[in-house]
Write an enzyme that holds these catalytic residues in place. Sequence first.
Site, PDB file in Angstrom:
ATOM      1  N   VAL A 183       0.753  -1.248   0.000  1.00  0.00           N
ATOM      2  CA  VAL A 183       0.000   0.000   0.000  1.00  0.00           C
ATOM      3  C   VAL A 183       0.790   1.309   0.000  1.00  0.00           C
ATOM      4  CG1 VAL A 183      -1.699   1.348   1.287  1.00  0.00           C
ATOM      5  CG2 VAL A 183      -1.988  -1.100   1.030  1.00  0.00           C
ATOM      6  N   CYS A 184       1.628   1.545   1.009  1.00  0.00           N
ATOM      7  CA  CYS A 184       2.126   2.904   1.228  1.00  0.00           C
ATOM      8  C   CYS A 184       3.032   3.402   0.114  1.00  0.00           C
ATOM      9  CB  CYS A 184       2.870   2.998   2.544  1.00  0.00           C
ATOM     10  SG  CYS A 184       1.863   2.461   3.908  1.00  0.00           S
ATOM     11  N   THR A 185       3.605   2.498  -0.628  1.00  0.00           N
ATOM     12  CA  THR A 185       4.504   2.952  -1.677  1.00  0.00           C
ATOM     13  C   THR A 185       3.963   2.578  -3.046  1.00  0.00           C
ATOM     14  OG1 THR A 185       5.738   0.940  -1.406  1.00  0.00           O
ATOM     15  CG2 THR A 185       6.560   2.861  -0.240  1.00  0.00           C
TER      16      THR A 185
END
Lengths: 188, 206
Positions: free
Chosen positions: A72-74
């Site tokens: 998700v975050c990257t």
Amino acid sequence: MWKLENKGAVRKSSKRSSKTNKITKTVDSVLGPGKLAPNFSLNSTPDQKVSLNDFRGQPVILAFYPADWSPVCTDQLSLYAMVMPEFKKFNAELLAISVDNIWSHLAFVKDRKLNFPVLADFEPKGGVSRKYGAYKEKIGESARALFVIDNKGIIRWSHLSPDGINPGADGILSALENLNKAQATEKS
Amino acid sequence: MSGTTTVARKRTKGKTLLEPTSKEPAGKYEAPRLAVPVTPERDHIEGALKAALTLVEYGDYQCPYCGAAYPEVKKVQKELGSELRFVFRNFPLTNIHEHAMNAAETAEAASAQGKFWPMHDFLYEHQATLGDPSVALAYAKKLGLDGQKFEREIAQHLYQKRIKDDFMGGVRSGVNGTPTFYVNGVRHDGDAIAKALIESLNQTKK
């Protein structure tokens, strides 16, 4: 996380340098500026197709990417969903393309709250990615390649990221700015 | 434009086309650079203002990878001491992290009363509590902050513009997820662990 992907890619290339050369070949073959962007028609939903030519008259960003569901975050596409208002300032449309099937795309779009069409280059597999020189034959995935296409369908900027490196959005925004400047010069 | 071929304007038949001037040699890749220079007037800086080494992080308080990177940055700071200044900028991924903006506003509200770094650290050390603003408020009071002012400024979204400016500056710098680090102005594409960051920082000294 691309940083992990990247680590894997580095390891791979150091072990199998002959294969890395093959991938490098793909790098050189990405369609460059000045070329007419090949038209395509791909599904965005099970019963809906999106064609590049539908967007003639406005800039189009094509984002080829390897696979749905990177962490998700990257995630590149989650970032683009956040930057969408900036792309819209240039009246630009973003189309994301991978070889995943439409059902994977639908779940992915919903999960990541993506606000642009995500197209399935599924049958024939990678057909459109190949036309743009953005297909990795050995791996069977699209490369992480970006194209900015002008209102007449001409590629004005393209970029291929090294293995596992998420390119961010800065290159696209600079290309859209340059496109604006070029069009202003043309009019005057 | 990260890692791309050098681009120059070329005039062809009255049109301005962007054309690559040279083919990028295989394996040569240039990481993007920080588009917004570090300024003591605006930035949150920990460490000596004029330190030779600068580590900038674009982070999201709710991001688990940033949470994991937080102790790594502490290790880097401990190792490099007065040689290093650490800068934190906001990059809340609000479409996937519902509490990220509120958390960033919380840290900025503490900053307004001179306590940015204690709140920054507290938020990363208590990531699981981000949905409950009373936890940060209690800590703000413990720090001796004016709780009413603190709460009011968060509710009024007083610092949202600053946070969004941080975000756009990050986008223009090639931030591609969180956390993204810059070592003396160049994006760190390696792992977000102390060893890799220290190596990267030390390399700039050579």
